[in-house]
Scaffold this motif. Structure first.
Motif, PDB file in Angstrom:
ATOM      1  N   ILE A   1       0.861  -1.190   0.000  1.00  0.00           N
ATOM      2  CA  ILE A   1       0.000   0.000   0.000  1.00  0.00           C
ATOM      3  C   ILE A   1       0.894   1.236   0.000  1.00  0.00           C
ATOM      4  N   PHE A   2       0.660   2.113  -0.953  1.00  0.00           N
ATOM      5  CA  PHE A   2       1.396   3.374  -1.065  1.00  0.00           C
ATOM      6  C   PHE A   2       0.440   4.506  -0.693  1.00  0.00           C
ATOM      7  N   HIS A   3       0.911   5.404   0.153  1.00  0.00           N
ATOM      8  CA  HIS A   3       0.067   6.504   0.631  1.00  0.00           C
ATOM      9  C   HIS A   3       0.767   7.836   0.319  1.00  0.00           C
ATOM     10  N   TRP A   4       0.184   8.559  -0.624  1.00  0.00           N
ATOM     11  CA  TRP A   4       0.765   9.827  -1.091  1.00  0.00           C
ATOM     12  C   TRP A   4      -0.100  11.002  -0.636  1.00  0.00           C
ATOM     13  N   LEU A   5       0.565  12.114  -0.305  1.00  0.00           N
ATOM     14  CA  LEU A   5      -0.149  13.315   0.139  1.00  0.00           C
ATOM     15  C   LEU A   5       0.351  14.534  -0.640  1.00  0.00           C
ATOM     16  N   GLN A   6      -0.589  15.236  -1.260  1.00  0.00           N
ATOM     17  CA  GLN A   6      -0.284  16.481  -1.985  1.00  0.00           C
ATOM     18  C   GLN A   6      -0.784  17.635  -1.114  1.00  0.00           C
ATOM     19  N   GLU A   7       0.146  18.364  -0.500  1.00  0.00           N
ATOM     20  CA  GLU A   7      -0.219  19.381   0.494  1.00  0.00           C
ATOM     21  C   GLU A   7      -0.436  20.769  -0.096  1.00  0.00           C
ATOM     22  N   GLN A   8      -0.093  20.937  -1.360  1.00  0.00           N
ATOM     23  CA  GLN A   8      -0.375  22.220  -2.015  1.00  0.00           C
ATOM     24  C   GLN A   8      -1.621  22.033  -2.890  1.00  0.00           C
ATOM     25  N   VAL A   9      -2.466  23.050  -2.915  1.00  0.00           N
ATOM     26  CA  VAL A   9      -3.745  22.916  -3.634  1.00  0.00           C
ATOM     27  C   VAL A   9      -3.505  22.790  -5.140  1.00  0.00           C
ATOM     28  N   HIS A  10      -4.388  22.016  -5.783  1.00  0.00           N
ATOM     29  CA  HIS A  10      -4.342  21.867  -7.232  1.00  0.00           C
ATOM     30  C   HIS A  10      -5.718  21.391  -7.719  1.00  0.00           C
ATOM     31  N   PRO A  11      -6.005  21.494  -9.042  1.00  0.00           N
ATOM     32  CA  PRO A  11      -7.304  21.059  -9.552  1.00  0.00           C
ATOM     33  C   PRO A  11      -7.362  19.549  -9.730  1.00  0.00           C
ATOM     34  N   SER A  12      -8.576  19.029  -9.850  1.00  0.00           N
ATOM     35  CA  SER A  12      -8.747  17.570  -9.941  1.00  0.00           C
ATOM     36  C   SER A  12      -8.080  16.994 -11.184  1.00  0.00           C
ATOM     37  N   TYR A  13      -7.969  17.775 -12.277  1.00  0.00           N
ATOM     38  CA  TYR A  13      -7.397  17.200 -13.498  1.00  0.00           C
ATOM     39  C   TYR A  13      -5.899  16.923 -13.364  1.00  0.00           C
ATOM     40  N   LEU A  14      -5.268  17.463 -12.310  1.00  0.00           N
ATOM     41  CA  LEU A  14      -3.834  17.234 -12.116  1.00  0.00           C
ATOM     42  C   LEU A  14      -3.540  16.127 -11.101  1.00  0.00           C
ATOM     43  N   MET A  15      -4.580  15.480 -10.576  1.00  0.00           N
ATOM     44  CA  MET A  15      -4.359  14.310  -9.717  1.00  0.00           C
ATOM     45  C   MET A  15      -3.971  13.124 -10.593  1.00  0.00           C
ATOM     46  N   THR A  16      -3.004  12.348 -10.123  1.00  0.00           N
ATOM     47  CA  THR A  16      -2.516  11.251 -10.972  1.00  0.00           C
ATOM     48  C   THR A  16      -2.135  10.028 -10.155  1.00  0.00           C
ATOM     49  N   LEU A  17      -2.076   8.916 -10.881  1.00  0.00           N
ATOM     50  CA  LEU A  17      -1.607   7.648 -10.325  1.00  0.00           C
ATOM     51  C   LEU A  17      -0.904   6.891 -11.447  1.00  0.00           C
ATOM     52  N   ALA A  18       0.291   6.380 -11.159  1.00  0.00           N
ATOM     53  CA  ALA A  18       1.016   5.555 -12.137  1.00  0.00           C
ATOM     54  C   ALA A  18       1.557   4.331 -11.411  1.00  0.00           C
ATOM     55  N   VAL A  19       1.228   3.172 -11.938  1.00  0.00           N
ATOM     56  CA  VAL A  19       1.599   1.914 -11.300  1.00  0.00           C
ATOM     57  C   VAL A  19       2.335   1.039 -12.303  1.00  0.00           C
ATOM     58  N   GLY A  20       3.444   0.433 -11.882  1.00  0.00           N
ATOM     59  CA  GLY A  20       4.175  -0.476 -12.755  1.00  0.00           C
ATOM     60  C   GLY A  20       5.390  -1.041 -12.041  1.00  0.00           C
ATOM     61  N   ASP A  21       6.048  -1.956 -12.715  1.00  0.00           N
ATOM     62  CA  ASP A  21       7.288  -2.530 -12.175  1.00  0.00           C
ATOM     63  C   ASP A  21       8.445  -1.708 -12.737  1.00  0.00           C
ATOM     64  N   PHE A  22       8.547  -0.479 -12.270  1.00  0.00           N
ATOM     65  CA  PHE A  22       9.479   0.489 -12.848  1.00  0.00           C
ATOM     66  C   PHE A  22      10.867   0.389 -12.218  1.00  0.00           C
ATOM     67  N   ALA A  23      11.861   0.739 -13.036  1.00  0.00           N
ATOM     68  CA  ALA A  23      13.173   1.087 -12.489  1.00  0.00           C
ATOM     69  C   ALA A  23      13.088   2.531 -12.018  1.00  0.00           C
ATOM     70  N   GLU A  24      13.704   2.827 -10.871  1.00  0.00           N
ATOM     71  CA  GLU A  24      13.680   4.187 -10.330  1.00  0.00           C
ATOM     72  C   GLU A  24      15.091   4.742 -10.319  1.00  0.00           C
ATOM     73  N   ILE A  25      15.275   5.863 -11.034  1.00  0.00           N
ATOM     74  CA  ILE A  25      16.591   6.513 -11.087  1.00  0.00           C
ATOM     75  C   ILE A  25      16.472   7.818 -10.317  1.00  0.00           C
ATOM     76  N   GLN A  26      17.351   8.019  -9.338  1.00  0.00           N
ATOM     77  CA  GLN A  26      17.224   9.194  -8.470  1.00  0.00           C
ATOM     78  C   GLN A  26      18.260  10.251  -8.796  1.00  0.00           C
ATOM     79  N   ASP A  27      17.771  11.482  -8.819  1.00  0.00           N
ATOM     80  CA  ASP A  27      18.593  12.668  -8.984  1.00  0.00           C
ATOM     81  C   ASP A  27      18.143  13.620  -7.885  1.00  0.00           C
ATOM     82  N   GLU A  28      18.666  14.854  -7.889  1.00  0.00           N
ATOM     83  CA  GLU A  28      18.160  15.787  -6.891  1.00  0.00           C
ATOM     84  C   GLU A  28      18.404  17.222  -7.312  1.00  0.00           C
ATOM     85  N   TRP A  29      17.593  18.125  -6.758  1.00  0.00           N
ATOM     86  CA  TRP A  29      17.786  19.563  -6.924  1.00  0.00           C
ATOM     87  C   TRP A  29      17.536  20.222  -5.569  1.00  0.00           C
TER      88      TRP A  29
END
Length: 863
Positions: free
Chosen positions: A196-224
């Motif tokens: 179970i993954f639990h995500w929280l978006q704390e800044q307001v946004h419209p419903s059309y920008l809510m998203t979900l992506a599920v898969g057996d992905f490779a995750e590559i990390q960078d940073e800023w």
């Protein structure tokens, strides 16, 4: 959002109305209250393409006494509704959910509406991707797409951009899949089979920008700046991910500085998904991208489209996600800036000339739509579906408007105005007037005159510019005609240039004298006192205004401009004018520019113009460019040689097809070109069976990145319109199991080849396209419409009308309707007209031979 998957220039009627039957004014609905929070708690059943769960909406009423709420909810199975933990009654018609409130609203007292629901095999909004017998290697993925109004297909909501709320998604997925969503990951739970993954978006946004992506992905990390920048791709494509998205942290820094607002969200993720129906989508903090944007090493040689896509979607995190449009009619504010941010990043990374050329290409995209599809104001609320607004007026013309604002205000004030606009409106909704207000607040300038001409009405100025020099008075006379109906009122800089001393082809002299004039009448003549005759004239110096321009200068001025004007766009305009003049002198000037101009974009345009000059010498001038170090130039030369259509062109291009090129795109262009030449009416021409064998060998041996090369071969085959054998081969590649990109190319090719086939074969094509039209995948439907739109038989109309009425996608409906009109027009051309066209082509060819000899003789005589 970026739509980069199909070309919509499919209607030949000039300035046809944008508003189709059924278009009407659209407004945001009355607001019962402010949505404060949306919480989706979902269980995914991926094998059965279904899910169930609860959508909880916290709403703060705006007024007392509301006793029912209307939510958007399409094709959902509603199980129960509770208000503040108490069951309530509701009405549901498959489109909207009406919730009855036992206790009418009171201002200041928030309520929670909890809707238990499920969805099986959803039609839109959320997509289940899985392998099947035709595509056994397809990954298992689930992803969402909300813009414009598709969130209502996957959860109940107030589905319009004027409502901003925080959001939360808790989703249970089977192992080993991971789930990515907006905001930050606040918790994970797991048992032996599920996580179970639990995500929280704390800044307001419209419903059309809510998203979900599920898969057996490779995750590559960078940073800023300590924030995670992550890339999610199919396993095995990690190197492609870094190659394609690795500049993201630098882009985040660049846009944070330019927009005067540090990146606002807790992380930035980019998820590359299979079968995506757009180029990319800027969901808040979690952009989804088509996996076709991932570059291998060879594709990266001459593909900047991925870099532009990454920049575009990232720019939306400010323009669209941080500052949100209040209504779809103002979507140019975000899409225009995201498109202009592609220009800005190009300028930052590759320099001013590349950025100027990028702007020109954006302008041309808009101009093509304006001239061949429809003309509309950028801001309009009259349409059938909001998705219709997502066109080249919104993106490319919007980008050009931002550039004109930048030119009008100049650098410092423009960026101060943009930064003020972002800072004043962060986490709020905006309309076009808010941008005007920010500009006026910072600069004191009222740019309504510019918006009235370019944003609130359709069109652009179409200039015809002539020049003469009076040596006695030392006066330059420039005459400007506006050839369009609605006149524009603009202040245009006109510059006069001089080359000083020994200036070689690689040096560009500064423009010496610039005057700004007000152009506001149908025809105006301006007189400029100069100490000496200028060598060239630059109308709209720096080319900041969106326009078309036809230069009616003499050849010496055009040659000097092509050689010396420091602005690459002015050099391109000079090349176009020389191409129209034709003749050996113009050809030689263009040939020199193809060899010597310092900027690849000018060379690309020069190659196009050389192909327009109907002299045999054009071939010799062009063929040199096949060895240019820049693959974009080589590609343009290949395409130009395909327009010359001679046996010599074929012999020059055949080695590229056989031996390849470092660039996929050059190779693909050559494959298409040999098909075009083989199909031409030539005295000496390659044998069709040899060309067929050559292109067949590419299909058999050149599978590769995004099927670019093999798609080029299909495009080449489609030009051989009378060959039944070629048709058989193309049909073979439209079957399921063929790699998708290649299959779609073959589907589109059926339209091209159809115009030369026998009646029996035409019926085979129509039968195949009818079968394909029943497939639900968006890109297949678009390719079917594209193919049918090229046909010249009324039999195509019934299939198009079925798609126009039955497709669930508003974009498919619209382009199908436009294609019907195109087919009706094309079906009127009979065999006699075609025969006449062939005879005229033969006469032109004979005339070219004679003119080429004459020009050569005159050139020798003048030595």
């Amino acid at each position: 959002m970026l739509q980069s998957y199909f070309d919509t220039d499919n209607n030949g009627h000039k300035h046809k109305s944008f508003e189709l039957p059924g278009a009407k004014p659209h407004y945001n609905p009355d607001r019962p209250g402010q949505v404060e929070h949306i919480f989706l708690d979902l269980n995914l059943d991926i094998p059965n393409q279904s899910y169930d769960g609860t959508c909880t909406i916290q709403l703060k009423p705006v007024r007392n006494g509301i006793d029912r709420l209307t939510l958007d909810a399409v094709s959902l199975n509603i199980h129960s509704v509770q208000v503040d933990a108490t069951s309530t009654t509701y009405d549901y018609d498959g489109q909207q959910l009406q919730v009855h409130l036992a206790n009418p609203t009171q201002t200041g007292q928030s309520i929670k509406i909890a809707i238990a629901y499920s969805v099986t095999k959803p039609q839109r909004g959320i997509y289940f991707i899985a392998p099947d017998k035709h595509y056994p290697n397809k990954p298992v993925q689930v992803w969402t797409q909300g813009e414009d109004e598709d969130s209502r297909f996957w959860f109940p909501c107030f589905d319009y951009p004027g409502q901003l709320a925080t959001s939360e998604i808790r989703v249970r997925v089977p192992k080993p899949y991971i789930a990515i969503s907006n905001g930050r990951l606040i918790d994970t739970e797991e048992n032996s089979d599920y996580k179970i993954f639990h995500w929280l978006q704390e800044q307001v946004h419209p419903s059309y920008l809510m998203t979900l992506a599920v898969g057996d992905f490779a995750e590559i990390q960078d940073e800023w700046n300590g924030k995670l920048v992550t890339y999610y791709v199919e396993k095995g494509r990690e190197e492609d991910a870094r190659r394609s998205m690795g500049k993201t942290p630098r882009m985040v820094e660049f846009f944070s500085q330019k927009y005067g607002y540090p990146y606002a969200f807790p992380k930035y993720a980019q998820v590359c998904v299979d079968d995506f129906i757009f180029g990319g989508m800027e969901n808040t903090s979690t952009t989804l991208l088509t996996d076709r944007c991932l570059l291998d090493e060879r594709a990266a040689i001459d593909n900047r489209l991925t870099e532009s896509l990454v920049a575009h979607e990232l720019a939306h995190q400010w323009f669209g996600d941080l500052v949100v449009i209040k209504h779809w009619s103002h979507a140019w504010i975000k899409e225009g800036m995201a498109s202009y941010s592609e220009v800005m990043w190009t300028e930052q990374e590759y320099g001013a000339e590349d950025a100027a050329y990028y702007r020109l290409l954006e302008a041309r995209n808009y101009l093509a739509e304006d001239s061949s599809r429809y003309r509309r104001p950028i801001v309009t609320h009259v349409y059938r579906e909001a998705i219709e607004l997502y066109d080249r007026h919104l993106y490319e013309k919007g980008s050009c408007v931002y550039h004109m604002i930048r030119a009008e205000l100049e650098e410092e004030l423009f960026w101060r105005a943009i930064q003020t606009f972002v800072q004043d409106n962060a986490h709020h909704t905006v309309e076009t007037v808010d941008l005007l207000r920010a500009i006026e607040k910072v600069t004191g300038r009222n740019l309504l005159f510019l918006f009235d001409q370019y944003v609130y009405r359709g069109g652009h100025p179409e200039f015809k510019v002539a020049y003469t020099w009076d040596g006695d008075s030392k006066l330059a006379k420039v005459t400007v005609n506006q050839t369009q109906n609605d006149l524009f009122d603009l202040k245009i800089p006109i510059a006069f240039g001089y080359a000083q001393g020994d200036v070689g082809a690689h040096s560009h002299a500064p423009l010496h004298k610039t005057f700004t004039v007000r152009v506001n009448e149908k025809e105006q003549s301006f007189y400029f006192p100069l100490n000496e005759k200028p060598q060239f004239i630059s109308f709209d110096a720096n080319n900041n205004y969106l326009k078309t321009v036809s230069l009616e200068y003499s050849i010496p001025e055009l040659k000097a401009q092509l050689q010396f004007d420091p602005d690459p766009i002015s050099r391109i305009y000079a090349a176009e004018a020389l191409g129209k003049k034709g003749g050996l002198e113009a050809l030689n000037a263009l040939a020199e520019a193809l060899k010597s101009d310092r900027f690849w974009g000018v060379k690309v345009e020069v190659a196009k113009q050389l192909a327009q000059i109907k002299l045999d010498q054009a071939f010799e001038a062009l063929v040199v460019g096949l060895n240019d170090e820049n693959p974009l130039v080589r590609r343009a030369v290949v395409e130009a040689l395909s327009n010359i259509k001679t046996y010599a062109s074929y012999k020059a291009l055949k080695p590229i097809v056989e031996d390849g090129d470092s660039s996929y795109y050059v190779e693909a262009a050559a494959a298409r070109a040999v098909g075009i030449i083989a199909a031409a009416q030539l005295e000496e021409k390659p044998k069709e069976e040899k060309v067929l064998k050559l292109l067949r060998s590419i299909l058999e041996n050149k599978a590769g990145w995004n099927e670019v090369v093999r798609s080029g071969a299909i495009a080449g085959l489609s030009q051989m319109k009378t060959s039944a054998e070629t048709l058989d081969l193309i049909l073979e590649y439209t079957r399921l199991g063929v790699p998708q990109a290649l299959r779609l190319a073959a589907v589109r090719a059926l339209g091209t080849i159809s115009t030369g086939q026998s009646a029996a074969n035409l019926d085979r094509i129509l039968e195949r396209l009818t079968e394909l039209s029943h497939e639900s995948f968006f890109l297949t439907q678009v390719s079917v419409v594209t193919a049918l739109g090229q046909m010249e038989t009324p039999k195509a109309i019934a299939i198009l009308q079925a798609l126009a009425t039955q497709s669930l996608d508003g974009r498919v409906q619209r382009i199908a309707e436009e294609a019907v009109a195109k087919v009706q027009s094309a079906a009127g051309s009979d065999q006699a007209v075609k025969q006449l066209r062939d005879e005229i082509d033969q006469l032109k060819k004979q005339n070219q031979t004679l003119m080429s000899r004459l020009e050569s003789l005159e050139a020798k005589a003048s030595k």
